[in-house]
Motif scaffolding. Structure first.
Motif, PDB file in Angstrom:
ATOM      1  N   ASP A 173      -7.748 -10.639   3.412  1.00 26.83           N
ATOM      2  CA  ASP A 173      -8.311 -10.206   2.129  1.00 26.83           C
ATOM      3  C   ASP A 173      -9.483  -9.235   2.266  1.00 26.83           C
ATOM      4  O   ASP A 173      -9.782  -8.497   1.336  1.00 26.83           O
ATOM      5  N   THR A 189     -16.558 -20.158  11.235  1.00 32.21           N
ATOM      6  CA  THR A 189     -16.351 -20.181   9.782  1.00 32.21           C
ATOM      7  C   THR A 189     -17.557 -20.761   9.043  1.00 32.21           C
ATOM      8  O   THR A 189     -18.201 -21.695   9.527  1.00 32.21           O
ATOM      9  N   ALA A 190     -17.820 -20.178   7.876  1.00 32.53           N
ATOM     10  CA  ALA A 190     -18.922 -20.661   7.043  1.00 32.53           C
ATOM     11  C   ALA A 190     -18.555 -21.973   6.350  1.00 32.53           C
ATOM     12  O   ALA A 190     -19.433 -22.744   5.962  1.00 32.53           O
ATOM     13  N   ASP A 191     -17.243 -22.253   6.213  1.00 28.72           N
ATOM     14  CA  ASP A 191     -16.850 -23.475   5.500  1.00 28.72           C
ATOM     15  C   ASP A 191     -16.551 -24.613   6.488  1.00 28.72           C
ATOM     16  O   ASP A 191     -16.943 -24.546   7.652  1.00 28.72           O
ATOM     17  N   LEU A 241      -6.159 -18.360   6.032  1.00 29.93           N
ATOM     18  CA  LEU A 241      -4.797 -18.114   6.525  1.00 29.93           C
ATOM     19  C   LEU A 241      -4.784 -16.943   7.506  1.00 29.93           C
ATOM     20  O   LEU A 241      -4.013 -16.944   8.471  1.00 29.93           O
ATOM     21  N   ALA A 242      -5.655 -15.946   7.284  1.00 30.43           N
ATOM     22  CA  ALA A 242      -5.686 -14.789   8.185  1.00 30.43           C
ATOM     23  C   ALA A 242      -6.158 -15.216   9.572  1.00 30.43           C
ATOM     24  O   ALA A 242      -5.473 -14.980  10.574  1.00 30.43           O
ATOM     25  N   ILE A 255     -21.942 -16.024   9.948  1.00 30.77           N
ATOM     26  CA  ILE A 255     -22.325 -14.815  10.684  1.00 30.77           C
ATOM     27  C   ILE A 255     -23.370 -14.083   9.862  1.00 30.77           C
ATOM     28  O   ILE A 255     -23.221 -13.946   8.652  1.00 30.77           O
ATOM     29  N   LYS A 311       2.946 -18.126  -9.686  1.00 29.38           N
ATOM     30  CA  LYS A 311       3.384 -19.529  -9.803  1.00 29.38           C
ATOM     31  C   LYS A 311       3.079 -20.076 -11.197  1.00 29.38           C
ATOM     32  O   LYS A 311       2.183 -20.876 -11.395  1.00 29.38           O
ATOM     33  N   LYS A 358      -4.218 -21.700   0.834  1.00 31.07           N
ATOM     34  CA  LYS A 358      -4.958 -21.382  -0.392  1.00 31.07           C
ATOM     35  C   LYS A 358      -4.071 -21.308  -1.636  1.00 31.07           C
ATOM     36  O   LYS A 358      -4.499 -21.723  -2.717  1.00 31.07           O
ATOM     37  N   TRP A 389     -12.796 -12.560   7.169  1.00 35.95           N
ATOM     38  CA  TRP A 389     -13.717 -13.368   6.360  1.00 35.95           C
ATOM     39  C   TRP A 389     -13.476 -13.257   4.853  1.00 35.95           C
ATOM     40  O   TRP A 389     -14.319 -13.634   4.050  1.00 35.95           O
ATOM     41  N   VAL A 419      -0.525 -13.423   0.941  1.00 45.79           N
ATOM     42  CA  VAL A 419      -0.206 -14.084   2.203  1.00 45.79           C
ATOM     43  C   VAL A 419       0.721 -13.241   3.084  1.00 45.79           C
ATOM     44  O   VAL A 419       0.491 -13.110   4.290  1.00 45.79           O
ATOM     45  N   THR A 430     -11.605 -18.907   9.053  1.00 45.08           N
ATOM     46  CA  THR A 430     -10.509 -19.852   9.340  1.00 45.08           C
ATOM     47  C   THR A 430      -9.640 -20.037   8.103  1.00 45.08           C
ATOM     48  O   THR A 430      -9.165 -21.126   7.799  1.00 45.08           O
ATOM     49  N   PRO A 432      -4.369  -8.491  -1.145  1.00 46.31           N
ATOM     50  CA  PRO A 432      -4.878  -9.844  -0.972  1.00 46.31           C
ATOM     51  C   PRO A 432      -3.809 -10.921  -1.175  1.00 46.31           C
ATOM     52  O   PRO A 432      -3.918 -11.763  -2.065  1.00 46.31           O
TER      53      PRO A 432
HETATM   54  C1  LIG Z   1      -5.868 -19.920  -6.292  1.00 47.45           C
HETATM   55  C2  LIG Z   1      -5.185 -18.892  -5.443  1.00 47.45           C
HETATM   56  C3  LIG Z   1      -3.798 -18.838  -5.399  1.00 47.45           C
HETATM   57  C4  LIG Z   1      -3.144 -17.887  -4.608  1.00 47.45           C
HETATM   58  N1  LIG Z   1      -1.769 -17.856  -4.594  1.00 47.45           N
HETATM   59  C5  LIG Z   1      -1.141 -16.954  -3.796  1.00 47.45           C
HETATM   60  C6  LIG Z   1       0.279 -16.910  -3.721  1.00 47.45           C
HETATM   61  O1  LIG Z   1       0.986 -17.672  -4.377  1.00 47.45           O
HETATM   62  N2  LIG Z   1       0.857 -15.999  -2.887  1.00 47.45           N
HETATM   63  C7  LIG Z   1       0.113 -15.132  -2.131  1.00 47.45           C
HETATM   64  O2  LIG Z   1       0.678 -14.327  -1.379  1.00 47.45           O
HETATM   65  N3  LIG Z   1      -1.243 -15.140  -2.185  1.00 47.45           N
HETATM   66  C8  LIG Z   1      -1.872 -16.033  -2.995  1.00 47.45           C
HETATM   67  N4  LIG Z   1      -3.249 -16.039  -3.044  1.00 47.45           N
HETATM   68  C9  LIG Z   1      -4.000 -15.126  -2.145  1.00 47.45           C
HETATM   69  C10 LIG Z   1      -4.058 -15.704  -0.727  1.00 47.45           C
HETATM   70  O3  LIG Z   1      -4.347 -17.070  -0.792  1.00 47.45           O
HETATM   71  C11 LIG Z   1      -5.093 -14.940   0.096  1.00 47.45           C
HETATM   72  O4  LIG Z   1      -4.627 -13.616   0.236  1.00 47.45           O
HETATM   73  C12 LIG Z   1      -5.336 -15.520   1.494  1.00 47.45           C
HETATM   74  O5  LIG Z   1      -5.485 -16.918   1.467  1.00 47.45           O
HETATM   75  C13 LIG Z   1      -6.559 -14.852   2.129  1.00 47.45           C
HETATM   76  O6  LIG Z   1      -6.810 -15.397   3.391  1.00 47.45           O
HETATM   77  P1  LIG Z   1      -8.030 -14.890   4.275  1.00 47.45           P
HETATM   78  O7  LIG Z   1      -7.943 -15.689   5.523  1.00 47.45           O
HETATM   79  O8  LIG Z   1      -8.031 -13.405   4.356  1.00 47.45           O
HETATM   80  O9  LIG Z   1      -9.363 -15.254   3.466  1.00 47.45           O
HETATM   81  P2  LIG Z   1     -10.030 -16.682   3.144  1.00 47.45           P
HETATM   82  O10 LIG Z   1      -9.022 -17.738   3.000  1.00 47.45           O
HETATM   83  O11 LIG Z   1     -10.946 -16.420   1.990  1.00 47.45           O
HETATM   84  O12 LIG Z   1     -10.878 -17.029   4.425  1.00 47.45           O
HETATM   85  C14 LIG Z   1     -12.128 -16.470   4.679  1.00 47.45           C
HETATM   86  C15 LIG Z   1     -12.802 -17.233   5.786  1.00 47.45           C
HETATM   87  O13 LIG Z   1     -13.979 -16.523   6.219  1.00 47.45           O
HETATM   88  C16 LIG Z   1     -15.090 -17.391   6.239  1.00 47.45           C
HETATM   89  N5  LIG Z   1     -16.314 -16.595   6.063  1.00 47.45           N
HETATM   90  C17 LIG Z   1     -16.663 -15.766   5.043  1.00 47.45           C
HETATM   91  N6  LIG Z   1     -17.846 -15.183   5.286  1.00 47.45           N
HETATM   92  C18 LIG Z   1     -18.270 -15.642   6.480  1.00 47.45           C
HETATM   93  C19 LIG Z   1     -19.416 -15.416   7.291  1.00 47.45           C
HETATM   94  N7  LIG Z   1     -20.395 -14.560   6.943  1.00 47.45           N
HETATM   95  N8  LIG Z   1     -19.524 -16.081   8.468  1.00 47.45           N
HETATM   96  C20 LIG Z   1     -18.561 -16.928   8.858  1.00 47.45           C
HETATM   97  N9  LIG Z   1     -17.447 -17.173   8.146  1.00 47.45           N
HETATM   98  C21 LIG Z   1     -17.301 -16.538   6.973  1.00 47.45           C
HETATM   99  C22 LIG Z   1     -14.793 -18.396   5.161  1.00 47.45           C
HETATM  100  O14 LIG Z   1     -15.551 -19.572   5.342  1.00 47.45           O
HETATM  101  C23 LIG Z   1     -13.281 -18.621   5.402  1.00 47.45           C
HETATM  102  O15 LIG Z   1     -13.072 -19.473   6.498  1.00 47.45           O
HETATM  103  C24 LIG Z   1      -3.920 -16.973  -3.841  1.00 47.45           C
HETATM  104  C25 LIG Z   1      -5.325 -17.022  -3.887  1.00 47.45           C
HETATM  105  C26 LIG Z   1      -5.953 -17.970  -4.681  1.00 47.45           C
HETATM  106  C27 LIG Z   1      -7.473 -18.013  -4.729  1.00 47.45           C
END
Ligand SMILES: Cc1cc2nc3c(=O)[nH]c(=O)nc-3n(C[C@H](O)[C@H](O)[C@H](O)COP(=O)(O)OP(=O)(O)OC[C@H]3O[C@@H](n4cnc5c(N)ncnc54)[C@H](O)[C@@H]3O)c2cc1C
Length: 379
Positions: A275, A34-36, A12-13, A81, A318, A43, A107, A287, A10, A285
């Motif tokens: 990601d 989601t694990a969280d 941004l993806a 999971i 940033k 993020k 994830w 947005v 849960t 990795p």
């Molecule tokens: C501090 C910071 C600043 C950033 N700034 C920028 C920016 O300015 N611009 C930009 O483009 N990008 C930025 N990024 C990168 C961007 O935030 C990420 O690319 C994006 O948020 C990734 O989203 P996601 O949903 O793929 O992963 P995540 O947000 O990591 O979500 C993963 C999800 O999977 C769940 N999960 C994991 N394993 C399991 C499991 N086994 N079972 C169930 N659930 C599980 C987690 O609980 C979570 O809900 C930044 C990242 C960080 C850390």
């Protein structure tokens, strides 16, 4: 009832895919796992939150219950999971089998841990989600001295935010300048100088070797023997796509979970995005790529196979002390940097032998040119 579409994650993806898909299909059952704690948040705000005086609750945009209602979905929080069985179209949560029509792995990536010695290794905090951020805020409350390990994109943003918030910030970074994989030295040096002017104390070419608890906080020994005293130690040395469970299920992985342009993994009815995904050889990795993926996959899941087509996507770092915009050249691009520096910024263009623009790194006042240059790269 027919098996639901299941999204794992849960972030941004996961939430953006759910939103895009619900625009096209409001009926098929949807389950998000989601694990969280499942709160919706952005993020990128984590690395600007301290300066804005926002705690974790202040950065949360919606509770999982509100998201479930909005998305006409079930959201299972604090649920990890533990396995995937693509042959039977089901996944495992411990002993419980959950069937799916289609499974989307969103994830994310996990922080790479700094391999250090010492009795206080656990004091090193990563910040990769809202819960990490809450933990960090608690650890940093009333504290002064902060050591950051790593000066990539996330490390530089935290350095800027925390020095701005009044912390005494030391940064140990293995590279010879910040963001060395994205920026030529002139641009990286300018960023380093601007942060130093705010009070950031740089240790380039250095990493942490050991962390010991002291009466006053922590003593971190760097690899040249220098000891840095800190109240809080933050790690931002990089992220690694989560691939283990996919690999265990026989799904091909490289740096990330490998997919084709339709975000299909090697297993039927299993997709990956965000990601954790390596889409046609690229793990991006950020947005913007995941937003493009969410729209394409929503269409694919609704019966219109739609490959991802990315526009040129510059990344903004940033660091208000000296902002940076980069569009890295494609992997394998042959060419070199042409660098021009002015008093207010650096313009570095990555150009091939025929003079074609392949990418760029802009700092300070030059970042204003990013959209025009991005169009040139795309053309
Ligand atoms: C501090 C910071 C600043 C950033 N700034 C920028 C920016 O300015 N611009 C930009 O483009 N990008 C930025 N990024 C990168 C961007 O935030 C990420 O690319 C994006 O948020 C990734 O989203 P996601 O949903 O793929 O992963 P995540 O947000 O990591 O979500 C993963 C999800 O999977 C769940 N999960 C994991 N394993 C399991 C499991 N086994 N079972 C169930 N659930 C599980 C987690 O609980 C979570 O809900 C930044 C990242 C960080 C850390």
């Amino acid at each position: 009832m027919s098996a639901p579409v299941v999204i794992v994650g849960t972030g941004l993806a996961g939430y953006n895919l759910a939103r895009e898909w619900r625009k096209l299909d409001s009926e098929t059952p949807l389950l998000l796992i989601t694990a969280d704690d499942g709160r919706s948040y952005s993020k990128p705000m984590l690395s600007t939150g301290f300066g804005k005086n926002k705690d974790a609750d202040g950065l949360s945009m919606a509770e999982p219950g509100a998201m479930a209602e909005q998305l006409k979905a079930e959201v299972r929080t604090h649920t990890r999971i533990s396995g995937i069985d693509p042959g039977h179209k089901q996944l495992w949560i411990g002993e419980e089998a959950v069937p799916y029509r289609d499974l989307i792995l969103a994830w994310g990536a996990e922080p790479i841990r700094v391999p250090v010695a010492g009795d206080a290794q656990d004091a090193i905090l990563p910040i990769n989600d809202l819960e990490d951020y809450a933990r960090f805020r608690t650890a940093a409350a009333g504290k002064q001295r902060l050591l950051l390990l790593g000066a990539g994109l996330i490390g530089c943003e935290f350095a800027n935010d925390l020095v701005h918030a009044g912390f005494a910030v030391d940064v140990a970074h293995l590279g010879a300048w910040p963001l060395e994989r994205l920026l030529p030295v002139e641009a990286g040096q300018r960023l380093a100088d601007s942060l130093a002017a705010l009070g950031v104390n740089w240790h380039f070419g250095r990493t942490g070797k050991s962390v010991e608890a002291t009466a006053a906080g922590y003593a971190v020994t760097l690899d040249n023997g220098e000891i840095v005293a800190a109240d809080v130690v933050l790690s931002a040395i990089g992220l690694r796509p989560r691939t283990q469970l996919a690999k265990a299920a026989g799904i091909p992985v490289g740096r990330g979970i490998q997919t084709n342009g339709l975000l299909e993994t090697g297993a039927a009815h299993v997709y990956a995005m965000g990601d954790c995904a390596e889409v046609e050889g690229l793990n991006q990795p950020y947005v913007q790529p995941l937003m493009v993926q969410a729209r394409a996959l929503a269409a694919t899941l609704t019966g219109t196979p739609t490959p991802v087509v990315y526009p040129a996507m510059p990344v903004m770092v940033k660091t208000p002390a000296h902002p940076v915009a980069v569009l890295p050249p494609k992997i394998g691009a042959v060419g070199g940097w042409q660098v021009e520096c002015s008093d207010t910024g650096v313009c570095a263009l990555h150009v091939d032998e025929a003079g074609r623009l392949q990418g760029f790194a802009l700092t300070g006042s030059e970042t204003g040119r990013r959209n025009a240059l991005a169009k040139e790269v795309a053309a």
